[in-house]
Design an enzyme around this catalytic site. Sequence first.
Site, mmCIF file in Angstrom:
data_model
loop_
_atom_site.group_PDB
_atom_site.id
_atom_site.type_symbol
_atom_site.label_atom_id
_atom_site.label_comp_id
_atom_site.label_asym_id
_atom_site.label_seq_id
_atom_site.Cartn_x
_atom_site.Cartn_y
_atom_site.Cartn_z
ATOM 1 N N LYS A 106 0.838 -1.215 0.000
ATOM 2 C CA LYS A 106 0.000 0.000 0.000
ATOM 3 C C LYS A 106 0.870 1.262 0.000
ATOM 4 O O LYS A 106 0.625 2.185 -0.759
ATOM 5 C CB LYS A 106 -0.938 0.043 1.224
ATOM 6 C CG LYS A 106 -1.939 -1.096 1.299
ATOM 7 C CD LYS A 106 -2.979 -0.855 2.384
ATOM 8 C CE LYS A 106 -2.394 -0.714 3.777
ATOM 9 N NZ LYS A 106 -1.752 -1.922 4.320
ATOM 10 N N ARG A 146 -9.332 1.183 9.098
ATOM 11 C CA ARG A 146 -8.891 -0.180 9.365
ATOM 12 C C ARG A 146 -9.946 -0.966 10.140
ATOM 13 O O ARG A 146 -9.767 -2.148 10.409
ATOM 14 C CB ARG A 146 -7.638 -0.037 10.217
ATOM 15 C CG ARG A 146 -6.569 -1.027 10.123
ATOM 16 C CD ARG A 146 -5.366 -0.922 9.414
ATOM 17 N NE ARG A 146 -4.129 -1.287 9.990
ATOM 18 C CZ ARG A 146 -3.003 -0.685 9.679
ATOM 19 N NH1 ARG A 146 -2.992 0.362 8.883
ATOM 20 N NH2 ARG A 146 -1.871 -1.113 10.145
ATOM 21 N N ARG A 173 12.321 -5.282 4.994
ATOM 22 C CA ARG A 173 11.899 -3.867 4.955
ATOM 23 C C ARG A 173 12.770 -3.011 5.873
ATOM 24 O O ARG A 173 13.076 -3.388 6.989
ATOM 25 C CB ARG A 173 10.437 -3.747 5.366
ATOM 26 C CG ARG A 173 9.940 -2.308 5.278
ATOM 27 C CD ARG A 173 8.480 -2.237 5.078
ATOM 28 N NE ARG A 173 7.732 -2.508 6.278
ATOM 29 C CZ ARG A 173 6.426 -2.272 6.384
ATOM 30 N NH1 ARG A 173 5.762 -1.767 5.355
ATOM 31 N NH2 ARG A 173 5.781 -2.543 7.495
ATOM 32 N N ARG A 198 11.774 -1.249 11.482
ATOM 33 C CA ARG A 198 10.731 -0.759 12.404
ATOM 34 C C ARG A 198 10.560 -1.720 13.572
ATOM 35 O O ARG A 198 10.620 -2.937 13.382
ATOM 36 C CB ARG A 198 9.402 -0.656 11.641
ATOM 37 C CG ARG A 198 9.201 0.679 10.977
ATOM 38 C CD ARG A 198 8.055 0.687 10.015
ATOM 39 N NE ARG A 198 6.826 0.051 10.492
ATOM 40 C CZ ARG A 198 5.689 0.066 9.816
ATOM 41 N NH1 ARG A 198 5.617 0.708 8.659
ATOM 42 N NH2 ARG A 198 4.620 -0.526 10.285
ATOM 43 N N ARG A 235 0.227 -8.436 13.765
ATOM 44 C CA ARG A 235 -0.382 -7.422 12.884
ATOM 45 C C ARG A 235 -1.200 -8.085 11.785
ATOM 46 O O ARG A 235 -2.286 -7.617 11.436
ATOM 47 C CB ARG A 235 0.704 -6.527 12.273
ATOM 48 C CG ARG A 235 1.297 -5.576 13.290
ATOM 49 C CD ARG A 235 2.574 -4.941 12.786
ATOM 50 N NE ARG A 235 2.374 -4.078 11.648
ATOM 51 C CZ ARG A 235 3.329 -3.781 10.758
ATOM 52 N NH1 ARG A 235 4.515 -4.304 10.871
ATOM 53 N NH2 ARG A 235 3.063 -2.972 9.772
HETATM 54 P P1 AMP Z 1 1.141 0.581 9.373
HETATM 55 O O1 AMP Z 1 2.370 1.403 9.155
HETATM 56 O O2 AMP Z 1 -0.006 0.983 8.515
HETATM 57 O O3 AMP Z 1 1.399 -0.894 9.344
HETATM 58 O O4 AMP Z 1 0.654 0.923 10.889
HETATM 59 C C1 AMP Z 1 1.513 0.704 11.992
HETATM 60 C C2 AMP Z 1 0.698 0.636 13.271
HETATM 61 O O5 AMP Z 1 -0.030 1.874 13.461
HETATM 62 C C3 AMP Z 1 -0.372 -0.448 13.311
HETATM 63 O O6 AMP Z 1 0.152 -1.717 13.692
HETATM 64 C C4 AMP Z 1 -1.326 0.113 14.368
HETATM 65 O O7 AMP Z 1 -0.795 -0.031 15.661
HETATM 66 C C5 AMP Z 1 -1.317 1.605 14.034
HETATM 67 N N1 AMP Z 1 -2.351 1.999 13.038
HETATM 68 C C6 AMP Z 1 -2.142 2.432 11.758
HETATM 69 N N2 AMP Z 1 -3.299 2.729 11.158
HETATM 70 C C7 AMP Z 1 -4.272 2.478 12.062
HETATM 71 C C8 AMP Z 1 -5.701 2.577 12.031
HETATM 72 N N3 AMP Z 1 -6.358 2.982 10.932
HETATM 73 N N4 AMP Z 1 -6.381 2.243 13.164
HETATM 74 C C9 AMP Z 1 -5.749 1.837 14.279
HETATM 75 N N5 AMP Z 1 -4.404 1.711 14.370
HETATM 76 C C10 AMP Z 1 -3.664 2.026 13.277
#
Ligand code: AMP
Length: 218
Positions: free
Chosen positions: A13, A87, A126, A159, A170
Amino acid sequence: MRIALLGPPGSGKGTQASKMCEAYNLVHMSSGDILRMEKMSGSAKGQRIKNFIDNGLLVPDDLMLDIMRDKIVGLGQQGFVLDGFPRTLPQAQALNKMLFELDRPLNLVLNFVVDPDILQRRFEGRRICPNCLAVYHIDANPPHVPGICDNCGEKLITRDDDQPSVVRKRISTYQETMAPLIAYFAQLGNFKTINTTGNIDDVTKLVRDKILRHFEDD
Ligand code: AMP
């Protein structure tokens, strides 16, 4: 264009959103980046979200909506790509309501699907830049100098939440929460699924084709 991307962590994404933003002059709204910035700022909201992010748990909907609402309203008429938000079903419903009230509804939702074995491999390689948040992969999208950001020269890091145990959490969190969300968007229309198992350039072509066809048909 106001586009939302759905897909598990590691489905491409972020990479595809950046390319779409360059091609169509859109703003990349990555909820993960927005939250990581908030966390690094040390603000009160940043303190509240830290534990959720570091453990691969979703940030509670009310806090998430509070953070994203400000960012989206601030965009005015500018087109955008949402990456990682919404999400959950309540986030999707609140987002649609807000965009409807602003007279700026989403005009396309792209749902990325990918082979689960490929996902794990993508995470292992990554790397991100802690300074400008650029994303690399040691095989698929390496920086020019290994371990160093092309944009700003900072040392790249893995990360915290790309560690294997957190990645598993996740992905399972994603699968539990996304099924109703996907069903919700599918019945609203303007919804397309793309298999993003291929390499970055091939997926970029697939995404462009879907977008062009969608907006030509409109
Ligand atoms: P990502 O970089 O999109 O994988 O997001 C990293 C982390 O941010 C996730 O594992 C969640 O802890 C938090 N996060 C990101 N987007 C959301 C969302 N829309 N709702 C809730 N938590 C989020």
